[in-house]
Design a protein around this motif. Structure first.
Motif, mmCIF file in Angstrom:
data_model
loop_
_atom_site.group_PDB
_atom_site.id
_atom_site.type_symbol
_atom_site.label_atom_id
_atom_site.label_comp_id
_atom_site.label_asym_id
_atom_site.label_seq_id
_atom_site.Cartn_x
_atom_site.Cartn_y
_atom_site.Cartn_z
ATOM 1 N N HIS A 369 -55.517 -65.501 -44.561
ATOM 2 C CA HIS A 369 -54.601 -66.616 -44.827
ATOM 3 C C HIS A 369 -54.802 -67.715 -43.776
ATOM 4 O O HIS A 369 -54.853 -68.909 -44.118
ATOM 5 N N ARG A 413 -44.523 -61.441 -43.998
ATOM 6 C CA ARG A 413 -43.682 -61.771 -45.161
ATOM 7 C C ARG A 413 -43.666 -63.263 -45.426
ATOM 8 O O ARG A 413 -43.709 -63.711 -46.567
ATOM 9 N N ALA A 414 -43.626 -64.055 -44.356
ATOM 10 C CA ALA A 414 -43.610 -65.514 -44.513
ATOM 11 C C ALA A 414 -44.917 -65.997 -45.143
ATOM 12 O O ALA A 414 -44.911 -66.869 -46.022
ATOM 13 N N ASN A 416 -46.896 -64.185 -47.120
ATOM 14 C CA ASN A 416 -46.914 -63.741 -48.518
ATOM 15 C C ASN A 416 -46.037 -64.630 -49.389
ATOM 16 O O ASN A 416 -46.400 -64.960 -50.529
ATOM 17 N N ALA A 417 -44.891 -65.035 -48.837
ATOM 18 C CA ALA A 417 -43.999 -65.925 -49.603
ATOM 19 C C ALA A 417 -44.643 -67.293 -49.813
ATOM 20 O O ALA A 417 -44.520 -67.891 -50.900
ATOM 21 N N ALA A 418 -45.365 -67.774 -48.803
ATOM 22 C CA ALA A 418 -46.031 -69.072 -48.920
ATOM 23 C C ALA A 418 -47.129 -69.037 -49.978
ATOM 24 O O ALA A 418 -47.350 -70.017 -50.689
ATOM 25 N N ARG A 419 -47.826 -67.906 -50.077
ATOM 26 C CA ARG A 419 -48.889 -67.795 -51.089
ATOM 27 C C ARG A 419 -48.313 -67.718 -52.489
ATOM 28 O O ARG A 419 -48.917 -68.157 -53.436
#
Length: 419
Positions: A369, A413-414, A416-419
């Motif tokens: 990422h 987690r941040a 994954n949420a952005a993706r």
């Protein structure tokens, strides 16, 4: 019981088949079946080995009956999932576990004993190479527990396997040839030529090519023996450090307390400042240590192994020389701190935090990422090294997160949420 001619014939045929199967089975069983690909590989290596000076007799003696070890890690086997490198403690343990106080204290005590036992040899090595006795003793202690750890693998089998199906075939092809030359010169017997899974050998863990470059016959017996000669092994370790840039009289690092506003993204080798500048920015030597004017002029990089958590260090050029031995910050911290503990009883001034280490695949996901965002340009290896930590800090800044340069579940987690 009556036995007919036909029955005799059938039993005879069956007996022949059984005998043939048993005979073939004793010659070619699935476990010991000839590996044609490996045989072709060895044949292809021979011209290169010959050109390097290996005799046909040596080559045939070593390769006779040699088989690849497909249980080794870090291999790429056709039709099977790629095997990764083993979970090296330097890269999967948190600092508190890797730099366990009980381990450091025990090795430091043994190091002091060995320093007294080998005083004249160590003094002579330090005088010749400019490397402190404590540093080379610490390397010996970290690598093989001062020779008390028995290396588990046949070195030539490891080198041949890694050259045949390893991830770094070209490198290990050369190491295999260098291993042949070691045996040909009589530097070590085949029985005593033991290694780690990566092919490092001897009391101070050298790859054969590194031994060829840096080996020293310090006991003057006419051969370089890092397997049973302590003077040769320690002098060779010192010579390797010198050849990689060791600067006499320069400490490996200084533990400091970071100011509240410290920017953890500066913790990369490229950001180097005179120690005096770091001090003016609020980084203070622990325990009130006073640095000389010469020390304050030295250039140093910031190291925060747990990001903003735990101890901070200002690392000199000699820190990165030790890192050539093992490319891990925790390894260098272990060696440097162990060396310090041989002359001082004091542990790290700042305790390690209770941080947890993410799984390698999660760190890899973070690295991918960060690469997509242009924040990370190094290899995807699942290891939270200096560059990964700095890139994480840059991401935390851009995402409005707390900046601590540490790969945590919250940052994952941040992402994954952005993706």
């Amino acid at each position: 019981m009556a036995v007919t001619a036909a029955g005799i014939s059938r039993w005879s045929s069956l007996g022949i088949l059984i005998l043939l199967a048993l005979t073939l089975g004793s010659v070619v069983s699935p476990v010991h079946a000839a590996d044609d690909g490996f045989t072709r590989f060895l044949a292809a290596v021979w011209p290169e080995a010959q050109q390097a000076g290996v005799s046909r007799a040596t080559f045939d003696s070593v390769t006779a009956g040699l088989e690849p070890d497909y249980k080794l890690p870090d291999l790429i086997l056709p039709g099977r999932p790629a095997t990764g490198a083993p979970s090296q403690a330097e890269f999967v343990q948190v600092p508190a576990d890797y730099l366990k106080e009980s381990s450091i204290a025990g090795l430091a005590a043994e190091g002091r004993r060995l320093m007294r036992k080998n005083e004249s040899t160590l003094d002579a090595i330090e005088k010749r190479f400019g490397v402190p006795a404590t540093i080379i003793l610490a390397i010996w202690g970290r690598e093989t527990d001062y020779g008390r750890y028995t290396l588990p693998y046949d070195a030539m089998r490891v080198l041949a396997t890694q050259a045949y199906v390893g991830r770094r075939k070209d490198q290990y092809r050369n190491e295999f040839i260098e291993g042949l030359l070691l045996l040909q010169r009589g530097a070590v017997s085949r029985k005593n030529f033991r290694a780690s899974w990566g092919g490092a050998t001897g009391l101070t863990q050298f790859l054969p090519s590194e031994l060829a470059k840096h080996g020293v016959d310090f006991d003057g017996d006419g051969r370089i023996d890092i397997w049973s000669s302590v003077p040769d092994a320690l002098a060779s370790a010192a010579q390797q450090l010198v050849n990689k840039g060791w600067q006499p009289g320069l400490r490996w690092a200084y533990e400091v307390r970071a100011p509240e506003n410290a920017d953890c993204t500066e913790g990369v080798p490229e950001v180097r400042k005179p120690i005096d500048k770091w001090l003016r920015e609020g980084f203070l030597p622990v325990r009130g240590q006073k640095l000389t004017a010469v020390e304050r002029e030295q250039s140093a990089s910031l190291l925060q192994p747990e990001g903003s958590h735990g101890p901070s260090f200002l690392t000199t050029a000699n820190y990165f020389v030790i890192k050539e031995y093992n490319f891990s910050d925790l390894y260098v911290l272990f060696v440097g701190h162990l060396a310090d503990r041989m002359t001082s009883p004091l542990p790290f001034a700042t305790p390690w935090s209770a941080s947890t280490q993410l799984r390698s695949r999660d760190v890899e996901a973070m690295q991918r990422h960060l690469t997509r965002l242009g924040l990370y340009k190094d290899k995807i290896d699942g290891k939270a090294g200096m560059l990964t930590r700095a890139a994480l800090g840059a991401y935390q800044k851009s995402a409005g997160l707390k900046v601590d340069c540490w790969p945590s579940d919250g940052v994952l987690r941040a992402m994954n949420a952005a993706r």
